[in-house]
Every structure is written in structure tokens, then in C-alpha cells.
Design a protein around this motif. Sequence first.
Motif, PDB file in Angstrom:
ATOM      1  N   VAL A   1       1.182  -1.331   0.463  1.00  0.00           N
ATOM      2  CA  VAL A   1      -0.156   0.248   0.075  1.00  0.00           C
ATOM      3  C   VAL A   1       1.395   1.035   0.054  1.00  0.00           C
ATOM      4  CG1 VAL A   1      -0.412   0.087   2.635  1.00  0.00           C
ATOM      5  CG2 VAL A   1      -2.046   1.576   1.456  1.00  0.00           C
ATOM      6  N   ALA A   2       0.258   1.523  -0.618  1.00  0.00           N
ATOM      7  CA  ALA A   2       1.518   3.782  -0.952  1.00  0.00           C
ATOM      8  C   ALA A   2      -0.296   4.303  -0.805  1.00  0.00           C
ATOM      9  CB  ALA A   2       2.157   3.542  -1.866  1.00  0.00           C
ATOM     10  N   ASP A   3       0.620   5.583  -1.310  1.00  0.00           N
ATOM     11  CA  ASP A   3       0.015   7.311  -0.623  1.00  0.00           C
ATOM     12  C   ASP A   3      -1.218   7.322  -1.710  1.00  0.00           C
ATOM     13  OD1 ASP A   3       0.613   7.898   1.708  1.00  0.00           O
ATOM     14  OD2 ASP A   3       1.858   8.687   0.309  1.00  0.00           O
ATOM     15  N   THR A   4      -0.442   6.925  -3.044  1.00  0.00           N
ATOM     16  CA  THR A   4      -2.028   6.391  -4.037  1.00  0.00           C
ATOM     17  C   THR A   4      -1.375   5.354  -5.027  1.00  0.00           C
ATOM     18  OG1 THR A   4       0.371   7.042  -6.366  1.00  0.00           O
ATOM     19  CG2 THR A   4      -0.687   8.849  -4.685  1.00  0.00           C
ATOM     20  N   GLU A   5      -2.611   4.822  -5.647  1.00  0.00           N
ATOM     21  CA  GLU A   5      -2.569   3.412  -6.158  1.00  0.00           C
ATOM     22  C   GLU A   5      -1.313   3.278  -7.729  1.00  0.00           C
ATOM     23  OE1 GLU A   5      -4.480   0.544  -7.703  1.00  0.00           O
ATOM     24  OE2 GLU A   5      -5.338   1.242  -6.009  1.00  0.00           O
ATOM     25  N   GLU A   6      -0.610   3.979  -8.026  1.00  0.00           N
ATOM     26  CA  GLU A   6       0.003   4.322  -8.972  1.00  0.00           C
ATOM     27  C   GLU A   6       1.401   3.462  -8.386  1.00  0.00           C
ATOM     28  OE1 GLU A   6      -2.481   6.576 -10.465  1.00  0.00           O
ATOM     29  OE2 GLU A   6      -1.650   6.580  -9.404  1.00  0.00           O
ATOM     30  N   ARG A   7       2.152   4.503  -6.612  1.00  0.00           N
ATOM     31  CA  ARG A   7       2.550   4.117  -6.868  1.00  0.00           C
ATOM     32  C   ARG A   7       2.853   2.562  -6.467  1.00  0.00           C
ATOM     33  NH1 ARG A   7       7.532   5.782  -5.705  1.00  0.00           N
ATOM     34  NH2 ARG A   7       8.725   5.130  -3.959  1.00  0.00           N
ATOM     35  N   ALA A   8       2.300   2.793  -5.685  1.00  0.00           N
ATOM     36  CA  ALA A   8       1.733   1.361  -5.157  1.00  0.00           C
ATOM     37  C   ALA A   8       2.027   0.607  -6.149  1.00  0.00           C
ATOM     38  CB  ALA A   8       0.288   0.436  -4.216  1.00  0.00           C
ATOM     39  N   GLN A   9       1.150   0.309  -7.570  1.00  0.00           N
ATOM     40  CA  GLN A   9       1.428  -0.629  -8.472  1.00  0.00           C
ATOM     41  C   GLN A   9       3.126  -0.747  -8.759  1.00  0.00           C
ATOM     42  OE1 GLN A   9      -0.986  -2.640  -9.686  1.00  0.00           O
ATOM     43  NE2 GLN A   9      -2.678  -1.718  -8.028  1.00  0.00           N
TER      44      GLN A   9
END
Length: 338
Positions: free
Chosen positions: A233-241
Amino acid sequence: MNSPSIKKFHGIPLSVLDLAPIAEGSNASDSFKNSVELAQHVENWGFNRYWLAEHHNMPGIASSATSVIIGHIAGATKKMRIGAGGIMLPNHATLVIAEQFGTLESLYPGRIDLGLGRAPGSDQATAFALRRTLNRGAEEFPQQLDELQNYFSEDPVGRVHAYPGTGLDVPIWLLGSSEFSARLAAQKGLPFSFASHFAPQYTLPALRLYRENFQPSASLDKPLTMVGVNVIVADTEERAQWLATSQQQQFLSLIRNMPSQLKPPVDDIEKIWSPFERASVEQTLDSGSTIVGDPDTVEQKLKEFIDLTEADEVIINSQIFYQEDRLHSYEIIAEMME
């Protein structure tokens, strides 16, 4: 035996499975420093357990001497339960494991867990190097379990005793990725942890088998289940992916029979794998038990996973290349807990 600071996510405790990853360009010493830092943080954030897993001949995993690193992590923390998730019992003499975990329990009373698996945690050549013989295999696991429980009993049978070990309360969990350990855990009245994070298709059948066949024991009066899940999990979906591409590359290297250190994220993983390899990785990293996304997405999917499995506890694996992102991922999860 839990710390008063333990928090819960929708009513159940969360724990950490650390594979002690060796990131590309680093070494085992760096891995252990990162593990200590992570363990200290998640203890303060309210996680219940911190488990390390036995693997061998894997350049990207530093926890091969599992009991040693368990002692190191236990010494660097205060109250959190520390344990093996797990020890691959066919690789070892049961007396040695009893002595090792008797020693750990004596050093850190009431804080040590012993999770046991029957897989080699390696290939056949490595298994031979560990055992010097392949005559003793997974099929003898129930007998080894009986031996180990005898060593920990108050009045062990036989001339050989485990010192330290005899009479110590070291909780034994059975780990599994199929129905075998589920059936044995039910028969023995032991807690059961299922490796949903890499065997998602067998999760529900194994849990059902365990619960339907559970026989109460001196150590446990009703079924107790824990399930593994991959969470990034990250602050944004893009960084998590993007961060998740490190774990995808790790499983890709196993499919290619070329295990490697944990690789940094890539911008376009489609350039790395074939359609067949992608399908194989995605089958292992099933969307139900591999949860990647921003906080809202992860909280919703993790709750759905718990509702589906009806697990009593969830243990989270996060194979993330950058230590600061790994810490932040667990911190975000901690913020979801009560």
C-alpha cells in the motif's frame, strides 16, 4: 501473552511475515538491519507477531538460519511475539529444533512461536545438502511432530531430553499450502496458518477441512486460523502498483528457475515477461490474497479477504524494494487498525 498495545483490524489482529529480503545491490547485513527497524516500528504500531521463514539457496532471502535471526529480532524488541513462519522440520533433527526454540523461549519467555512446515524450502539438491540423505522426507512429518511435542512435554518419554526445552510452553503452529497440514493440524488440535499469499486457490478448502475436522487438545479447545496475504500500500494507486513490480519480478525469477535478489521496481513490466509468464505470476499472486493499492482500496480488499476466509488473524508479507516504502506501507496499515 499479547502486549496491551496490540491493535485490531475489523476485530482481528494483524501480524508481519518477513522474508528478510536482500535487495539488489545490498547484502544480508543490510537485510537484518532493515528487519530490526521494521520489527521495532510494527511493534510500536500495534502488530501482534513478527515471523521469519526458512528458505535455502535463495539469493534474495537472508533468513536461512531462522532461529538465529529470530533471536536477533526478539532481542531488539520488547513485547511482540517473534517466531518462525516457519521452520521446515524435515530439514532438521527434531532434538535440535527443540533445543533451539527451548533456548529462545528461555531467553524471551512468553514471546516465541514455532511454526512448522513440511516442505524443504528449497530444491532437491539443497535438501540433500541440508540432510545428507533424502530418506527422511515430508511423509515423516507427523512422526517428527510427535517427537518435537514429546521433547517439549513436562514428562518426555525416552532417554533423550531437550535441555532447554523440556516443560516449556512453546506454541506450535502448523503451516500449510495444501490440505495435508490442515488435516494434521485438525487431528492434533493445533493452530493452523495457511499460505494464502502463494497458494490462494487452496485457501478456502484447506480452512474448511481444518475447521470441520478439528479435535480439541490440551493446548487448544477450538480452531485457530491465520492466513497469509501480500499487501503493498502506498499513498497513491500508481506508486503502489509500481512498487509491486519488485514482487512480480521475484516470482518471475522463480518461474524461470533463476532466483535472484529483490529487484527494484520497473516502469513497464510488460517488457520483461511473456504472456505465459504473466499468467503464471498472476495465478500465484491472486488478486484476492495479493492486495495492492492506495489506502482506501487496501482497506476494502483486506476486509473482504477476512470476511471470505473468516480467519482469526492475518499475517502480512510486503516484498518492497525500498525500506522507506516498506515501512510506510505497514504504517498505513497500522492506521487502519483500531
